[in-house]
Structure formats: structure tokens, C-alpha cells
Design a protein around this motif. Structure first.
Motif, PDB file in Angstrom:
ATOM      1  N   LEU A 110      -6.022   4.127   0.131  1.00  0.00           N
ATOM      2  CA  LEU A 110      -6.041   2.964   0.480  1.00  0.00           C
ATOM      3  C   LEU A 110      -6.965   2.474  -1.119  1.00  0.00           C
ATOM      4  O   LEU A 110      -6.082   2.080  -1.965  1.00  0.00           O
ATOM      5  N   SER A 111      -8.178   3.562  -0.628  1.00  0.00           N
ATOM      6  CA  SER A 111      -8.926   3.663  -2.539  1.00  0.00           C
ATOM      7  C   SER A 111      -7.897   3.744  -3.546  1.00  0.00           C
ATOM      8  O   SER A 111      -8.530   3.391  -4.699  1.00  0.00           O
ATOM      9  N   PHE A 112      -7.506   5.169  -3.587  1.00  0.00           N
ATOM     10  CA  PHE A 112      -6.944   5.662  -4.927  1.00  0.00           C
ATOM     11  C   PHE A 112      -5.613   4.421  -4.770  1.00  0.00           C
ATOM     12  O   PHE A 112      -5.268   4.603  -5.901  1.00  0.00           O
ATOM     13  N   ILE A 113      -5.185   4.605  -3.782  1.00  0.00           N
ATOM     14  CA  ILE A 113      -3.453   3.196  -4.816  1.00  0.00           C
ATOM     15  C   ILE A 113      -4.327   2.285  -5.246  1.00  0.00           C
ATOM     16  O   ILE A 113      -4.330   1.741  -5.735  1.00  0.00           O
ATOM     17  N   LEU A 115      -7.707   1.891  -6.607  1.00  0.00           N
ATOM     18  CA  LEU A 115      -7.951   1.965  -8.468  1.00  0.00           C
ATOM     19  C   LEU A 115      -6.260   2.511  -9.484  1.00  0.00           C
ATOM     20  O   LEU A 115      -6.950   1.938 -10.514  1.00  0.00           O
ATOM     21  N   ASP A 116      -5.858   2.664  -8.269  1.00  0.00           N
ATOM     22  CA  ASP A 116      -4.348   2.348  -9.621  1.00  0.00           C
ATOM     23  C   ASP A 116      -3.473   1.662  -8.950  1.00  0.00           C
ATOM     24  O   ASP A 116      -2.993   0.867 -10.852  1.00  0.00           O
ATOM     25  N   THR A 117      -3.631   0.305  -8.777  1.00  0.00           N
ATOM     26  CA  THR A 117      -2.466  -0.733  -8.922  1.00  0.00           C
ATOM     27  C   THR A 117      -3.045  -2.213  -8.574  1.00  0.00           C
ATOM     28  O   THR A 117      -2.921  -2.837  -8.331  1.00  0.00           O
ATOM     29  N   LEU A 118      -4.680  -1.657  -8.523  1.00  0.00           N
ATOM     30  CA  LEU A 118      -5.163  -2.959  -7.632  1.00  0.00           C
ATOM     31  C   LEU A 118      -4.850  -3.752  -6.946  1.00  0.00           C
ATOM     32  O   LEU A 118      -4.403  -5.570  -6.746  1.00  0.00           O
ATOM     33  N   GLU A 119      -3.480  -3.351  -5.775  1.00  0.00           N
ATOM     34  CA  GLU A 119      -3.425  -3.707  -5.160  1.00  0.00           C
ATOM     35  C   GLU A 119      -3.019  -2.496  -3.383  1.00  0.00           C
ATOM     36  O   GLU A 119      -3.305  -1.483  -3.716  1.00  0.00           O
ATOM     37  N   LEU A 120      -3.466  -3.300  -2.601  1.00  0.00           N
ATOM     38  CA  LEU A 120      -3.741  -3.012  -0.665  1.00  0.00           C
ATOM     39  C   LEU A 120      -2.225  -3.217  -0.244  1.00  0.00           C
ATOM     40  O   LEU A 120      -1.992  -3.737   0.340  1.00  0.00           O
ATOM     41  N   PRO A 121      -1.930  -1.772   0.175  1.00  0.00           N
ATOM     42  CA  PRO A 121      -0.243  -1.821   0.594  1.00  0.00           C
ATOM     43  C   PRO A 121      -1.112  -2.929   2.398  1.00  0.00           C
ATOM     44  O   PRO A 121      -1.541  -1.673   3.027  1.00  0.00           O
ATOM     45  N   ASP A 122       0.381  -3.437   2.404  1.00  0.00           N
ATOM     46  CA  ASP A 122       0.024  -4.013   4.010  1.00  0.00           C
ATOM     47  C   ASP A 122      -0.169  -2.752   5.276  1.00  0.00           C
ATOM     48  O   ASP A 122      -0.159  -2.627   5.720  1.00  0.00           O
ATOM     49  N   SER A 123       1.379  -1.683   4.518  1.00  0.00           N
ATOM     50  CA  SER A 123       1.492  -0.664   5.815  1.00  0.00           C
ATOM     51  C   SER A 123       0.619   0.017   5.274  1.00  0.00           C
ATOM     52  O   SER A 123       0.095   0.146   6.744  1.00  0.00           O
ATOM     53  N   LEU A 124      -0.837  -0.077   4.360  1.00  0.00           N
ATOM     54  CA  LEU A 124      -1.251   1.318   5.395  1.00  0.00           C
ATOM     55  C   LEU A 124      -2.555   0.816   5.462  1.00  0.00           C
ATOM     56  O   LEU A 124      -3.160   0.558   6.730  1.00  0.00           O
ATOM     57  N   THR A 125      -2.838  -1.249   5.292  1.00  0.00           N
ATOM     58  CA  THR A 125      -4.152  -2.086   5.605  1.00  0.00           C
ATOM     59  C   THR A 125      -3.361  -2.227   7.749  1.00  0.00           C
ATOM     60  O   THR A 125      -4.264  -2.255   7.959  1.00  0.00           O
ATOM     61  N   TYR A 126      -2.472  -2.791   7.454  1.00  0.00           N
ATOM     62  CA  TYR A 126      -2.135  -2.987   9.087  1.00  0.00           C
ATOM     63  C   TYR A 126      -1.967  -1.915   9.672  1.00  0.00           C
ATOM     64  O   TYR A 126      -2.037  -1.759  10.557  1.00  0.00           O
ATOM     65  N   GLY A 127      -1.685  -0.890   9.277  1.00  0.00           N
ATOM     66  CA  GLY A 127      -1.411   0.622  10.208  1.00  0.00           C
ATOM     67  C   GLY A 127      -3.232   1.040  10.468  1.00  0.00           C
ATOM     68  O   GLY A 127      -3.372   1.147  11.163  1.00  0.00           O
TER      69      GLY A 127
END
Ligand SMILES: [Zn+2]
Length: 356
Positions: A110-113, A115-127
Motif C-alpha cells: 500500500l505504501s509504495f503504490i 507513493l507512485d499513484t497517490l491512490e490506495l487500491p480498494d482490494s488491498l485496503t479492504y483485504g
């Protein structure tokens, strides 16, 4: 031996996380195709992919085209390896240790994604959220289930309301169009009625406006200009109406968090809109809210300490590098990781320092 094994496992998992960080935001498959050099496209052999060591042996260059390889790759691998080794010092070989590995791996990705995209994918946060709740339910690890659920909702509710007030001030109290069928307006409404009538009723009323908005296709919800200013008033007046302040606050945060996480889940599963439709593709946003909610499932109310540490670290870095737009996810993740291992120690030290 166990910490050493954890270190090696972490290096391998870190190598896999590099793939996740690179491909998940683009919607590419994580398993297939096999890794290629991003510069020349040459397929990488297993001996090119040995975590950290390949990078060192090749002196940071592709074996085939000699273009430099980003030091990010070995860094993510080494970081994951060290985090797993740290976890192994806290937990003997057990399901608890492997759950901790999963917690840490998700935070790294989550941290590095972010940093790259300014977004936190739902699949990972809800995971992260559901893994924390499941672990709490099955093993009472790291917290009993009731504490994990309260922690997730309260943490998401606190940050959702902070975002609500922040937005209102930044817009200079202009009202935004409410999202259909669900958006931050329902979160703020749930908080207000959660304070006055308890979290169950607060959530039920907000879900009712969600259903009505969905049915009519128009926003059916109280404006922010009413809900957000009334909310602190409800908190202040609660003690005079026979309610205690703490349960009033808790009612607000639980209800707001419930709506934020449920609404986020709705948008996560909603298929992408067709061209020309006027809805915002990143409806609700709330990436940080969902991440803190997920941390709440693992940390209980200590997630608020993680929030504090995250804000503190983010502010320090923001000041040091004079950055305007900084992704908050990595700092929340850092706060979450520190709190997971040292939260209770830090909190006790703080209380002792206060003389309590
Ligand atoms: Zn190459």
C-alpha cells in the motif's frame, strides 16, 4: 533460526510485492506474464530475480541491456525481509506470526503504490480490513473481535469526519453536490444522528437516505452545512441532555465509520462508469479513511495512536522537503507498523511521563 527463516521469507515476499506494486495499479495480472526488464523487455531468468543479491551481483544494471535498475526493487525486498525478521522476534512460529507477516506485507504494498499513484487500491485496503476482522474473529489476534470491529469503525469515522471538516473549511463552507447513492454526506449525517440517537439508529437513517438516493437517482440527504456544524453542538449539549460525552462521541464515530466503510465497499464493487456519465471515477475517495479503518481492525483504538504518529511523521517530512502534495498512506502505514509492535509500550511511557 526462526528470525533468519523469516528474513529469507520476507526477501522472497518482497520480490513478489515489487510485482504487485508495479502491476496492480495498472490492472495487470500479478501472476502472468513472467517478469521482464522494463527497459529492453528481455525475459528475466530465475537467477536475475534472487532478492537483493541479483541487484548487487549485477551492480544495479540489467544483465542483457545494461540499463540501470531502480534501487527501489532491492529496497522493497530488504525492507520486507527486515520487517518479517522483526515480527519473528515478537512471535514464535505460529498462525499469529504469519498473520503479522501478511499485515506487514500489505502495508508495504500500500505504501509504495500510494507513493507512485497517490491512490490506495480498494482490494488491498479492504483485504487488510477483512483479514484483520477474520483473524480477530477466529483467533482473537491481535485483538478480540469486538475490539477489532469497534476499532475499525471508530478509526474510519474519526478520519472521515476530519476529512469532512477539512473539506468544508477548504471550500469556505460552500456546499458540494451530494454523491448518488452514497458519499460523504451520508457519513456526516450518520455521525450527527449517531451522536443523538446512538450508532444503530444513526447508521439506519443514513442507509435509508442511501436507499432513497439510489431509488430516485437524486441525492436525498441532509446538506453538510447542516450536519457538520450541528455535530459538535450535539457533542457539547449531550451532557446536559443526560447522555455522557464519551458514548455520544463513540456513537458518532461508530456510525460515521460504518457508513464510510460500507459506502467505500459499494463504490469498490461498482463497475466502472461508461464514458460520458457525469460521476467522478474516484467517488468518495477516502483511501486514507479506509486504510485507517483497516488498521483499526488490527490495532483497536490504538489505531488513533497510529493516526497521530502518521500525521506527525507526515508533517515532519512535509516540512523537511517542502512538499505540497504528499501521499498520506505511507505515513499511516508507518504509524500502523510502529503501533502494532510498540503501541502499548509507547502509550504506557506517555502515561508515565504525564505522571499517571
Ligand atoms: Zn534490460
Amino acid at each position: 533460526m526462526w528470525p533468519f527463516f523469516a528474513l529469507l521469507l520476507g526477501l522472497v515476499v518482497g520480490s513478489f510485492l515489487n510485482v504487485v506494486i508495479h502491476r496492480l495499479p495498472k490492472g495487470e495480472s500479478i501472476v502472468f506474464p513472467p517478469s521482464r526488464c522494463p527497459a529492453c523487455g528481455h525475459r528475466l531468468a530465475p537467477w536475475d530475480l534472487v532478492p537483493v543479491f541479483s541487484y548487487l551481483a549485477l551492480r544495479g544494471r540489467c544483465r542483457y541491456c545494461h540499463s540501470p535498475i531502480s534501487p527501489r526493487y532491492p529496497l522493497v525486498e530488504a525492507l520486507t525481509g527486515l520487517l518479517f525478521a522483526l515480527a519473528a522476534l515478537f512471535y514464535p512460529p505460529s498462525p499469529q506470526a504469519f498473520l503479522t507477516f501478511a499485515f506487514l506485507a500489505l502495508l508495504v504494498a500500500l505504501s509504495f503504490i500510494d507513493l507512485d499513484t497517490l491512490e490506495l487500491p480498494d482490494s488491498l485496503t479492504y483485504g487488510l480490513l477483512f483479514l484483520g476482522l477474520l483473524s480477530a474473529y477466529l483467533l482473537s489476534f491481535p485483538r478480540p473481535f469486538a475490539e477489532a470491529l469497534d476499532g475499525a469503525l471508530i478509526a474510519a469515522g474519526v478520519l472521515g469526519l476530519v476529512a469532512g471538516y477539512g473539506g468544508l473549511f477548504l471550500r469556505r463552507f460552500r456546499e458540494t453536490r451530494a454523491e448518488v447513492p452514497v458519499g460523504p454526506h451520508q457519513v456526516h449525517m450518520a455521525a450527527l444522528f449517531g451522536a443523538l440517537l446512538g450508532p444503530g439508529v444513526g447508521m439506519a437513517l443514513a442507509f435509508l437516505t442511501w436507499a432513497l438516493s439510489g431509488r430516485t437517482g437524486k441525492p436525498v440527504v441532509l446538506p453538510d452545512r447542516i450536519t457538520l456544524p450541528l455535530l459538535p453542538l450535539a457533542w457539547i449539549l449531550a451532557p446536559y441532555l443526560g447522555a455522557d460525552l464519551l458514548s455520544t462521541l463513540k456513537g458518532s464515530f461508530l456510525a460515521a465509520g460504518g457508513l464510510a466503510l460500507a459506502g467505500g465497499l459499494y463504490w469498490a464493487f461498482k463497475p466502472i462508469h461508461e464514458e460520458g456519465e457525469e460521476t467522478d471515477p474516484v467517488a468518495m475517495g477516502y483511501g486514507d479513511v479506509k486504510l485507517l479503518g483497516a488498521l483499526g481492525a488490527w490495532l483497536g483504538l490504538y489505531s488513533l495512536l497510529a493516526l497521530f504518529l502518521g500525521v506527525f511523521a507526515g508533517a515532519l517530512v512535509g516540512l523537511a522537503f517542502r512538499q505540497r502534495k504528499i501521499p498520506f498512506g505511507p505515513y499511516l502505514a508507518l504509524g500502523g507498523g510502529v503501533t502494532f509492535f510498540f503501541g502499548e509500550t509507547l502509550w504506557r511511557a506517555y502515561l508515565a511521563w504525564l505522571g499517571l
